[in-house]
Design an enzyme around this catalytic site. Structure first.
Site, PDB file in Angstrom:
ATOM      1  CB  CYS A  85     -13.463  -0.998   5.907  1.00 31.84           C
ATOM      2  SG  CYS A  85     -13.838  -1.815   7.484  1.00 31.84           S
ATOM      3  CB  CYS A 106      -0.949   0.000   1.198  1.00 27.93           C
ATOM      4  SG  CYS A 106      -2.053  -1.430   1.225  1.00 27.93           S
TER       5      CYS A 106
END
Length: 400
Positions: free
Chosen positions: A219, A88
């Site tokens: 999320c 990420c």
């Protein structure tokens, strides 16, 4: 030598660009997205691609040399093109290498590009016939809190970090939910955010539980997209009459240390110590403290990570994140505006593009080009981009 390398010469961010992020299945191919973002950054910089000497291209889900396939849509100049994958934190890793190439004097101008063409659903590995790079992290999590096969693994990592924080400090579950409310309030001002509809705290908390204390609206979703930045030396910028208003004042990249696996604390497993170390190195190199910052884009893949990152970056002392949130110190009118773009929670998270989308937002802020979400008088901006597995990149931008 510190991982925050001395900047031998100033590195300016002279051009940035990103395309609107979209849901998986609704995007253009990565080749088209990547080329579009690169052209936007080059047009913003007013730099012809023929002047760019190296390209650093990041993506997580894609075949080898996908970077070339995307950048070839801009031009075929024969320059070195480097493909990288740091989970990420891929986009900011591309920026780190581009900045390093310019700072070292190896090149005068480089481009960092990140893109991702994702698939619906939770993140998962591409291979089942070899060891997973996440195996050691999964083992640490399993030993600490167990593993739920039917629950997205990333939510278990970061939800577990939230649980450990709650156990230590008695934090209420809805405190995490308030971060999502703030994210949507900011995103409502950002035409490039995917989710711009405001949410109430009740709506956030009533959404389906993914992994306690995280609900669905806490999320970030997988998305597709691309972003890019052009960096160059001061001499190059002067020679070509480019915009020199934003400079990278300091930058650090860190990876895991033994504390990640030996502390029996999910906050450490998901990179708290990496983040804290990178931030310390940046503050030391720049001669500033977190109290000097005006705006921050941090890695809010889950609300729990935003909360613990407030403390890892020193925005508020350890154990005070709940007060920081309840007092509104993380938004406009407070101490420091965090994720004015709406963050990953509202833009989504195309893994390879995220770090460069953060860069784009902060450059706009320092130029005074962020329109309705402009942080008044912004002069110092901090970027935090985290990847499990692991790597963390913290970058300080300064208006000059």
């Amino acid at each position: 030598m510190s991982a925050v390398q001395a900047l031998q010469r100033a590195v300016h961010v002279v051009g940035v660009g990103m395309i609107p992020f979209t849901k998986p299945g609704a995007s253009e191919p990565y080749t088209v997205m990547g080329a579009r973002a690169a052209r936007l950054a080059l047009d913003d910089a007013k730099v012809d691609y023929a002047l760019v000497q190296q390209a650093y291209v990041g993506y997580v889900y894609g075949d080898s040399t996908a970077g070339q396939a995307a950048i070839y849509g801009v031009g075929l100049s024969g320059i070195p093109v480097f493909n990288l994958n740091n989970n990420c934190s891929t986009g900011s890793s591309a920026l780190f290498l581009a900045r390093q190439a310019v700072a070292s004097g190896m090149v005068e101008c480089a481009i960092a590009l990140g893109f991702e063409q994702m698939q619906p659903g939770a993140l998962k590995g591409a291979w089942d016939d070899r060891p997973s790079p996440m195996a050691r992290f999964a083992e640490a999590m399993d030993a600490h809190q167990g593993y739920e096969p039917q629950t997205p693994r990333a939510a278990q990592f970061f939800g577990g970090a939230g649980r450990d924080y709650m156990r230590q400090y008695g934090t209420r579950a809805d405190t995490f939910g308030r971060i999502s409310v703030k994210a949507r309030q900011h995103a409502a001002r950002n035409p490039l955010a995917l989710f711009r509809q405001p949410l109430t705290l009740d709506e956030v908390m009533a959404s389906a539980t993914v992994f306690d204390p995280l609900t669905r609206f806490q999320c970030c979703p997988p998305t597709c997209g691309a972003a890019a930045a052009v960096v160059c030396s001061a001499d190059f910028a002067k020679r070509h009459k480019l915009d020199q208003r934003v400079v990278i004042a300091a930058q650090a990249m860190t990876t895991d240390t033994p504390s990640t696996f030996e502390s029996d604390d999910m906050r450490k497993v998901v990179g708290y110590d990496m983040s804290a170390a990178a931030a310390r190195q940046v503050y030391e190199a720049a001669g500033i403290g977190p109290e000097d910052l005006d705006v921050v884009e941090l890695h809010d893949c889950f609300t729990a990570n935003e909360l613990i990152t407030y403390e890892a970056l020193g925005l508020t002392p350890e154990g005070t994140a709940e007060k920081f949130i309840l007092d509104g110190d993380n938004t406009y009118g407070g101490r420091i505006v965090t994720n004015p773009s709406g963050g990953l929670l509202s833009k989504g998270h195309p893994l390879g593009a995220t770090g460069l989308a953060q860069c784009t937002e902060l450059v706009w802020q320092l130029r005074g080009q962020a329109e309705q979400r402009q942080v008044e008088g912004a002069r110092l901006a901090l970027q935090h981009n985290l990847g499990l597995g692991g790597a963390c990149v913290v970058t300080l931008y300064q208006a000059v």
